[in-house]
Design a protein around this motif. Structure first.
Motif, PDB file in Angstrom:
ATOM      1  N   THR A  18       0.770  -1.375  -0.036  1.00 21.19           N
ATOM      2  CA  THR A  18       0.040   0.118   0.119  1.00 21.19           C
ATOM      3  C   THR A  18       0.977   1.368   0.000  1.00 21.19           C
ATOM      4  N   LEU A  19       1.887   1.114   0.638  1.00 20.95           N
ATOM      5  CA  LEU A  19       2.917   2.351   0.726  1.00 20.95           C
ATOM      6  C   LEU A  19       3.443   2.710  -0.492  1.00 20.95           C
ATOM      7  N   SER A  20       3.788   1.348  -0.950  1.00 19.29           N
ATOM      8  CA  SER A  20       4.657   1.650  -2.408  1.00 19.29           C
ATOM      9  C   SER A  20       3.610   2.151  -3.604  1.00 19.29           C
ATOM     10  N   GLU A  21       2.356   1.666  -3.505  1.00 20.57           N
ATOM     11  CA  GLU A  21       1.380   2.494  -4.481  1.00 20.57           C
ATOM     12  C   GLU A  21       1.174   3.832  -4.433  1.00 20.57           C
ATOM     13  N   ILE A  22       1.180   4.075  -3.065  1.00 22.69           N
ATOM     14  CA  ILE A  22       1.046   5.676  -2.811  1.00 22.69           C
ATOM     15  C   ILE A  22       2.180   6.572  -3.121  1.00 22.69           C
ATOM     16  N   PHE A  23       3.459   6.013  -3.002  1.00 20.65           N
ATOM     17  CA  PHE A  23       4.313   6.660  -3.246  1.00 20.65           C
ATOM     18  C   PHE A  23       4.729   6.576  -4.826  1.00 20.65           C
ATOM     19  N   LYS A  24       4.429   5.427  -5.455  1.00 20.84           N
ATOM     20  CA  LYS A  24       4.486   5.820  -6.745  1.00 20.84           C
ATOM     21  C   LYS A  24       4.003   7.009  -7.589  1.00 20.84           C
ATOM     22  N   ARG A  25       2.861   7.361  -6.808  1.00 17.33           N
ATOM     23  CA  ARG A  25       2.301   8.697  -7.256  1.00 17.33           C
ATOM     24  C   ARG A  25       3.083  10.041  -7.096  1.00 17.33           C
ATOM     25  N   HIS A  26       4.059   9.993  -6.350  1.00 15.44           N
ATOM     26  CA  HIS A  26       4.889  11.116  -5.697  1.00 15.44           C
ATOM     27  C   HIS A  26       5.620  11.624  -6.796  1.00 15.44           C
ATOM     28  N   ASP A  27       5.644  12.863  -7.205  1.00 13.58           N
ATOM     29  CA  ASP A  27       6.554  13.304  -8.271  1.00 13.58           C
ATOM     30  C   ASP A  27       8.027  13.424  -7.766  1.00 13.58           C
ATOM     31  N   GLN A  28       8.191  13.528  -6.590  1.00  7.47           N
ATOM     32  CA  GLN A  28       9.660  13.534  -6.073  1.00  7.47           C
ATOM     33  C   GLN A  28      10.199  12.140  -5.666  1.00  7.47           C
TER      34      GLN A  28
END
Length: 286
Positions: A18-28
């Protein structure tokens, strides 16, 4: 050669997907399409060398923070030092934890789903699981490490000793999935990593463990698994993923909840001593 500067090293079945999927959407932030690199703990992969590992992060844009989300790093005796040796001892380390019995039970059902666990009950699987030290593996489910993966204190200590406590962030799965907890956890992670905040839709969960049912549905499920490669060729890419999710959604079931009395008995039997040490780090499980 681009190497990660941040890692989520576990625990397995504690919300890392879940955390990886969230941070895949982070531009940085850059998270590889295949979330888990399995480099530092997997003997065949480690022998491929740093260039093979770095290729996972080759598509990171300049200025992006590359992250490796591999939960098998946490129980390994060697991963902390190997990560520091290649990527530096100033890397940021995130460790997500879960009640030790619940985590092990979720792993048991996950392995049953993939037919790599034959024990007829969770209790019998724990009794058969005797490995208490782990460095490298050859395949992802051998050894299973139900107990060791839920013995957190020594694993956390290894990472804190190598990277310093200030560079190791501890999270509780139970807090992350609580109402309002996901946004708070992600805010804590972004501050820890030094990247901008990101909006989070509460309730997002990925890789939720489902169990294969008994009877005819189990037979259908096993047949679908055996037909996986032909189906991939017939419906490549996203088409296969959609078909797979549709079929599994009609076959797989939520696992039966663990009996509370058995849950407490298993905690006392396998995890109480470790939990008492873990409480000194501010993480309390009973």
């Amino acid at each position: 050669m681009t190497l990660p500067e941040a890692f989520c090293v576990g625990a397995q079945k504690a919300g890392t997907t879940t955390l990886s999927e969230i941070f895949k959407r982070h531009d940085q932030v850059f998270v590889p399409p295949m979330k888990e690199a399995h480099y530092f703990e997997n003997a065949p992969n480690f022998e491929k060398g740093p260039e093979w590992y770095a290729a996972h992060f080759a598509d990171a844009e300049p200025g992006q923070l590359a992250m490796d989300f591999t939960p098998d790093y946490l129980p390994s005796d060697v991963c902390a030092k190997r990560i520091a040796g290649l990527c530096g001892d100033d890397c940021k380390i995130i460790i997500a934890l879960r009640h030790p019995v619940d985590r092990a039970f979720s792993q048991y059902n996950f392995y049953r789903r993939y037919d790599v666990e034959k024990a007829p009950s969770f209790e019998q699987a724990l009794e058969a699981d005797t490995v208490r030290s782990f460095s490298e593996c050859q395949v992802w489910h051998d050894p299973k490490l139900y107990v060791l993966r839920s013995l957190y204190f020594d694993a956390i200590t290894r990472f804190r000793d190598v990277f310093s406590p200030a560079n190791v962030l501890l999270l509780k799965f139970e807090d992350v999935i609580a109402l309002g907890g996901q946004a708070k956890a992600v805010e804590e992670i972004t501050q820890f990593l030094g990247v901008d905040p990101i909006n989070v839709e509460e309730g997002q969960r990925s890789n939720v463990t489902l169990a294969p049912p008994p009877g005819a549905k189990r037979t259908i499920y096993s047949a679908l698994r055996q037909m996986r490669e032909p189906l991939k060729r017939m419906a490549p890419g996203q088409s296969y993923d959609r078909v797979r999710k549709w079929a599994l959604g009609r076959i797989l079931e939520r696992p039966t909840k663990l009996d509370p009395t058995l849950r407490q008995d298993l905690f006392e039997r396998y995890f109480k001593e470790d939990a008492e040490k873990l409480a000194t780090l501010g993480i309390v499980y009973t």
